[in-house]
Design a protein around this motif. Structure first.
Motif, PDB file in Angstrom:
ATOM      1  N   LEU A  58       0.862  -1.180   0.000  1.00 49.07           N
ATOM      2  CA  LEU A  58       0.000   0.000   0.000  1.00 49.07           C
ATOM      3  C   LEU A  58       0.898   1.229   0.000  1.00 49.07           C
ATOM      4  O   LEU A  58       1.618   1.494   0.967  1.00 49.07           O
ATOM      5  CB  LEU A  58      -0.904  -0.040   1.242  1.00 49.07           C
ATOM      6  N   ASP A  59       0.838   1.970  -1.119  1.00 53.69           N
ATOM      7  CA  ASP A  59       1.701   3.123  -1.353  1.00 53.69           C
ATOM      8  C   ASP A  59       1.116   4.372  -0.690  1.00 53.69           C
ATOM      9  O   ASP A  59      -0.087   4.435  -0.428  1.00 53.69           O
ATOM     10  CB  ASP A  59       1.779   3.340  -2.876  1.00 53.69           C
ATOM     11  N   ASP A  60       1.962   5.354  -0.432  1.00 62.39           N
ATOM     12  CA  ASP A  60       1.528   6.651   0.102  1.00 62.39           C
ATOM     13  C   ASP A  60       0.712   6.495   1.378  1.00 62.39           C
ATOM     14  O   ASP A  60      -0.241   7.242   1.615  1.00 62.39           O
ATOM     15  CB  ASP A  60       0.703   7.432  -0.945  1.00 62.39           C
ATOM     16  N   PHE A  61       1.080   5.522   2.185  1.00 64.95           N
ATOM     17  CA  PHE A  61       0.301   5.241   3.393  1.00 64.95           C
ATOM     18  C   PHE A  61       0.331   6.435   4.345  1.00 64.95           C
ATOM     19  O   PHE A  61       1.361   7.073   4.542  1.00 64.95           O
ATOM     20  CB  PHE A  61       0.836   3.993   4.105  1.00 64.95           C
ATOM     21  N   ALA A 107       9.968   3.355   4.354  1.00 63.86           N
ATOM     22  CA  ALA A 107       9.842   4.813   4.477  1.00 63.86           C
ATOM     23  C   ALA A 107      10.245   5.435   3.145  1.00 63.86           C
ATOM     24  O   ALA A 107      11.326   5.178   2.629  1.00 63.86           O
ATOM     25  CB  ALA A 107      10.727   5.335   5.593  1.00 63.86           C
ATOM     26  N   GLU A 108       9.347   6.244   2.573  1.00 61.63           N
ATOM     27  CA  GLU A 108       9.613   6.897   1.287  1.00 61.63           C
ATOM     28  C   GLU A 108      10.143   8.302   1.510  1.00 61.63           C
ATOM     29  O   GLU A 108       9.831   8.934   2.518  1.00 61.63           O
ATOM     30  CB  GLU A 108       8.298   7.060   0.514  1.00 61.63           C
ATOM     31  N   GLY A 109      10.904   8.793   0.559  1.00 62.60           N
ATOM     32  CA  GLY A 109      11.321  10.200   0.590  1.00 62.60           C
ATOM     33  C   GLY A 109      12.344  10.521   1.655  1.00 62.60           C
ATOM     34  O   GLY A 109      12.323  11.611   2.234  1.00 62.60           O
TER      35      GLY A 109
HETATM   36 MG    MG Z   1       4.521   6.784  -2.662  1.00 61.86          MG
END
Ligand code: MG
Ligand code: C2E
Ligand code: MG
Length: 294
Positions: free
Chosen positions: A188-191, A245-247
């Motif tokens: 699940l992206d952009d959680f 963890a993105e970004g």
């Molecule tokens: Mg994302």
């Protein structure tokens, strides 16, 4: 006739703004519509003319710094406007249905390229809501991409957003279950953005969550964000999911994520998304640990 044409344009704009609203016709609207129509035609042509590119951004194990996988991120090498990021054409592709051939192309292309990587390195590909629409057999599309490339299913992860679950409330469970039966992973992206309904984590067969970069951006400044990120990490991990963890842009953010560890990190601190032919040094750094994340 002129009045009707103008009201049509205003109506279109009102619909595009999410319906249930109204718009006055304005001169600029026509130009906007024409520009969109032109972009649509160009995108249609781009697909046939091989103008799309896939760049890859690495994901690393937070604590050891070893390379885990690459996320495929599409770009459009526009003949006049240069390399365009996905935000400039994915929404249009969604609206026009072009997302289906585009998504198929990205899947097939990325699976084929991943076959050139070491066999323990995974690949993740983003799926848009339109790719799970009824008129597209996404399970067959994914199965075909795996089969024709020879990529083992367990090396592929599909990233979906909550919007996929919202738009296909009645069919998502069946589709995702069938996808997972192929042996691919689902995340699940952009959680943390959107509704972040915890019921989703219970209802759908998810293997991972990716914490949206908006939370990571202020990790080291705002106490609240730190508390939220730690809670998301604990939640995901206690459900047996891989938490990414993105970004991650700074060393301070990485250190914070190592103190209360999530499984994986991804972000400009390590690398931007790069073309397939420039991935070589990234494979090497993971082994040597030199320019790796730790
Ligand atoms: Mg994302
Ligand atoms: P996403 O899946 O959440 O991908 C992560 C985005 O964040 C990428 O932007 C990536 O370049 C960017 N990013 C990564 N690390 C950092 C960082 O440290 N700082 C900042 N500021 N940004 C970072 P990109 O490539 O522009 O993609 C944007 C979105 O477009 C993606 O978000 C994804 O939702 C969508 N997208 C990209 N490729 C595809 C595709 O092939 N199919 C579909 N359906 N959607 C795609
Ligand atoms: Mg993604």
């Amino acid at each position: 006739a002129e009045l009707l044409r103008m009201s049509d344009i205003a109506l279109y704009q009102a619909k595009a703004a999410g319906r249930n609203t109204w718009r006055f016709y304005a001169e600029g609207m026509n130009a906007h519509l024409l520009a969109r129509r032109q972009l649509e035609q160009e995108l249609r042509f781009a697909l046939a003319d091989d103008q799309l590119r896939v760049h890859y951004q690495p994901r690393y194990a937070t604590l050891t710094g070893s390379l885990r996988s690459f996320e495929a991120l599409v770009r459009w090498q526009h003949p006049e406007r240069g390399l365009l990021p996905p935000d400039t054409f994915i929404p249009l592709a969604e609206e026009t249905g072009l997302i289906q051939p585009l998504g198929r192309w990205v899947l097939e292309h990325a699976c084929r390229q991943a076959m050139a990587w070491p066999s323990d390195i995974g690949l993740s590909v983003n799926l848009s809501p339109g790719q799970l629409a009824e008129n597209e057999d996404i399970v067959a599309v994914v199965a075909n991409a795996l089969h024709s490339s020879g990529l083992p299913a367990n090396r592929l992860e599909l990233e979906i957003t909550e919007r996929v679950l919202l738009d296909h409330a009645h069919s998502a469970l069946k589709t995702l279950t069938a996808l997972r039966a192929l042996g691919v992973r689902l995340s699940l992206d952009d959680f943390g953005t959107g509704f972040s309904s915890l019921a989703y984590l219970r209802k759908y067969p998810l293997d991972g969550i990716k914490i949206d970069r908006s939370f990571i951006a202020h990790l080291t400044e705002r106490g609240n964000d730190q508390a939220i990120v730690q809670a998301m990490i604990d939640l995901g991990r206690s459900l047996g999911m891989t938490v990414t963890a993105e970004g991650v842009e700074t060393l301070e953010q990485l250190e914070c994520l190592q103190r209360h560890p999530c499984d994986e990190v991804q972000g400009f601190h390590f690398s931007k998304a790069v073309p397939a032919e420039k991935l070589g040094p990234l494979f090497a750094s993971s082994v040597a640990g030199e320019s790796g994340p730790v």
